[in-house]
Design a protein around this motif. Structure first.
Motif, PDB file in Angstrom:
ATOM      1  N   PHE A  97       0.566  -1.452   0.144  1.00 57.51           N
ATOM      2  CA  PHE A  97      -0.098  -0.103   0.084  1.00 57.51           C
ATOM      3  C   PHE A  97       0.380   0.821   0.006  1.00 57.51           C
ATOM      4  O   PHE A  97       0.214   2.233   0.169  1.00 57.51           O
ATOM      5  CB  PHE A  97      -0.804   0.025   1.250  1.00 57.51           C
ATOM      6  N   PRO A 165      -8.800  -3.882  -1.984  1.00 61.62           N
ATOM      7  CA  PRO A 165      -8.652  -2.462  -2.519  1.00 61.62           C
ATOM      8  C   PRO A 165      -8.149  -1.267  -1.400  1.00 61.62           C
ATOM      9  O   PRO A 165      -8.840  -1.387  -0.230  1.00 61.62           O
ATOM     10  CB  PRO A 165     -10.304  -2.158  -2.043  1.00 61.62           C
ATOM     11  N   GLY A 166      -7.365  -0.119  -1.468  1.00 57.83           N
ATOM     12  CA  GLY A 166      -7.350   0.300  -1.282  1.00 57.83           C
ATOM     13  C   GLY A 166      -7.973   1.572  -0.640  1.00 57.83           C
ATOM     14  O   GLY A 166      -7.645   2.057   0.809  1.00 57.83           O
ATOM     15  N   GLU A 167      -9.005   1.805  -1.070  1.00 53.53           N
ATOM     16  CA  GLU A 167      -9.778   2.186  -0.736  1.00 53.53           C
ATOM     17  C   GLU A 167     -11.217   2.162   0.527  1.00 53.53           C
ATOM     18  O   GLU A 167     -11.082   3.255   1.705  1.00 53.53           O
ATOM     19  CB  GLU A 167     -10.939   2.433  -1.652  1.00 53.53           C
ATOM     20  N   ILE A 168     -10.553   1.061   0.835  1.00 57.40           N
ATOM     21  CA  ILE A 168     -10.897   0.749   2.319  1.00 57.40           C
ATOM     22  C   ILE A 168      -9.750   0.906   3.457  1.00 57.40           C
ATOM     23  O   ILE A 168     -10.760   1.751   4.578  1.00 57.40           O
ATOM     24  CB  ILE A 168     -11.576  -1.101   1.887  1.00 57.40           C
ATOM     25  N   GLU A 170      -8.070   3.642   3.081  1.00 54.17           N
ATOM     26  CA  GLU A 170      -8.305   5.169   3.388  1.00 54.17           C
ATOM     27  C   GLU A 170      -9.480   5.491   3.827  1.00 54.17           C
ATOM     28  O   GLU A 170      -9.476   6.478   4.738  1.00 54.17           O
ATOM     29  CB  GLU A 170      -8.319   5.870   1.856  1.00 54.17           C
ATOM     30  N   ALA A 171     -10.463   4.580   3.678  1.00 55.13           N
ATOM     31  CA  ALA A 171     -12.261   4.873   4.187  1.00 55.13           C
ATOM     32  C   ALA A 171     -11.880   4.729   6.229  1.00 55.13           C
ATOM     33  O   ALA A 171     -12.623   5.782   6.635  1.00 55.13           O
ATOM     34  CB  ALA A 171     -12.748   4.401   4.159  1.00 55.13           C
ATOM     35  N   ARG A 173      -9.056   5.203   7.668  1.00 55.70           N
ATOM     36  CA  ARG A 173      -7.640   6.673   7.794  1.00 55.70           C
ATOM     37  C   ARG A 173      -8.778   7.654   8.467  1.00 55.70           C
ATOM     38  O   ARG A 173      -8.833   8.763   9.299  1.00 55.70           O
ATOM     39  CB  ARG A 173      -6.871   7.098   6.674  1.00 55.70           C
ATOM     40  N   GLU A 182      -4.683   0.476  12.091  1.00 54.34           N
ATOM     41  CA  GLU A 182      -5.471  -0.316  10.363  1.00 54.34           C
ATOM     42  C   GLU A 182      -5.325  -1.536   9.601  1.00 54.34           C
ATOM     43  O   GLU A 182      -5.724  -1.919   9.200  1.00 54.34           O
ATOM     44  CB  GLU A 182      -4.573   1.240   9.248  1.00 54.34           C
TER      45      GLU A 182
END
Length: 274
Positions: A97, A165-168, A170-171, A173, A182
C-alpha cells in the motif's frame, strides 16, 4: 464460449490425477508399511505386505524419548511462524500500500536468498550461533527458521494484500484509524484466508526443516528431524525403526494438513480468480 468437457475427459483427468497422487504419496505409504515390519523383513527387499508387528514402535518409544523432540518441533514451528507473521504483516502492508520504486527489487532480493545453498553459509552461521550462545537452543532455532521462511511469508502476504482495495484503508484513515489500528482491525481481518494459509505453509516448512535443525542442535532443542537422524548409526541403518520414527514424525503434520486442506487451498488461490 467455454469448451464442453465430456465425461470421458473427466474420467481420464480423474484417473491421471489419482495416478500422479499415488506416485507422489507412495514413498510415504511404503515408509508406513515398512514401520510395521521386523528388521529382517525390512532389509529382505521390496514387499508391500507387512507382518503387522509393532516391535519397531515399541523400540522407538522405549529406547528414545519421542515426546521431547515432538514438543520441540511444535514450539519451533509455531514460534517461528508467529514471529515471521509479526514481521511480515507490517512489511507486506508497507510494500503493498506504500510502494516505492525499489519495492520490486527488494521483493526479488528477498526471494533470491532462497536460491542460495544453505551449506554455503553453514560455517559463518555456526560461528555466529556459537558466539551468541544460541547453539542447541530453542530461541536460536526459532530465529533461524524465521529467517529461512520469512521471504516466502512476505511474498505470500504481499500478494494477498495487493488484492484488497486501497479505498477501504483510506476510509479507515478518514474515520480516524491509526496505522496500527488500520493493520490490526481493518487489513488483517480482511486477509484472514491468506494469513491462515501462509501460517499453515510456514508451520509445514518449519516442521520439515532438517538441514539447520540437525546441525545447530544436539539434545536440548532437537526436533523430530534430529530424532529421525539419530537412527542412523555406525552399525548401519535400522530400516524398520527408522520408518517407525519417520511415521511418528510426519503423522502430526499429515493430520493437520488433511483437516486444513480446504483452508490451505482457499488461501493459496486467494485472488487468483478475478
Amino acid at each position: 464460449m467455454a469448451r464442453a468437457v465430456t465425461n470421458r475427459h473427466k474420467a481420464f483427468a480423474t484417473l491421471a490425477a489419482w495416478i500422479v497422487a499415488l506416485v507422489i504419496f507412495f514413498p510415504i505409504l511404503y515408509t508406513i508399511i515398512t514401520s510395521f515390519k521386523s528388521e529382517t523383513e525390512a532389509i529382505a527387499g521390496f514387499n508391500i505386505i507387512p507382518s503387522g508387528t509393532t516391535e519397531s514402535y515399541a523400540a522407538v518409544q522405549t529406547q528414545y524419548n519421542y515426546f521431547k523432540p515432538f514438543m520441540n518441533s511444535v514450539l519451533l514451528s509455531v514460534g517461528s511462524t508467529i514471529l515471521a507473521l509479526a514481521i511480515a504483516i507490517p512489511a507486506a502492508w508497507s510494500m503493498a500500500f506504500s510502494p516505492t520504486k525499489r519495492t520490486k527489487d527488494i521483493l526479488m532480493w528477498m526471494l533470491s536468498t532462497k536460491m542460495m545453498p544453505a551449506v554455503a553459509v553453514l560455517f559463518p552461521m555456526y560461528l555466529i550461533f556459537r558466539n551468541l550462545g544460541l547453539l542447541d537452543s530453542r530461541l536460536g532455532l526459532i530465529l533461524m527458521l524465521t529467517m529461512i521462511n520469512l521471504p516466502i511469508v512476505v511474498w505470500m502476504l504481499y500478494t494477498y494484500f495487493r488484492e484488497i482495495p486501497g479505498e477501504i484503508l483510506e476510509a479507515a484513515r478518514m474515520d480516524g484509524a491509526s496505522l496500527w489500528g488500520e493493520i490490526v482491525y481493518v487489513l488483517t481481518p480482511m486477509a484472514v484466508p491468506g494469513i491462515a494459509s501462509t501460517m499453515l505453509l510456514n508451520i509445514i516448512l518449519a516442521w520439515n526443516e532438517a538441514f539447520w535443525t540437525i546441525r545447530l542442535t544436539t539434545t536440548n532443542a532437537a526436533p523430530l528431524t534430529a530424532f529421525i537422524s539419530s537412527f542412523s548409526s555406525p552399525q548401519g541403518l535400522f530400516w524398520a525403526k527408522l520408518s517407525a520414527a519417520s511415521t511418528l514424525a510426519i503423522a502430526p503434520i499429515l493430520i493437520m494438513g488433511w483437516f486444513s486442506q480446504k483452508q490451505l487451498v482457499r488461501g493459496l488461490t486467494f485472488g487468483a480468480v478475478k
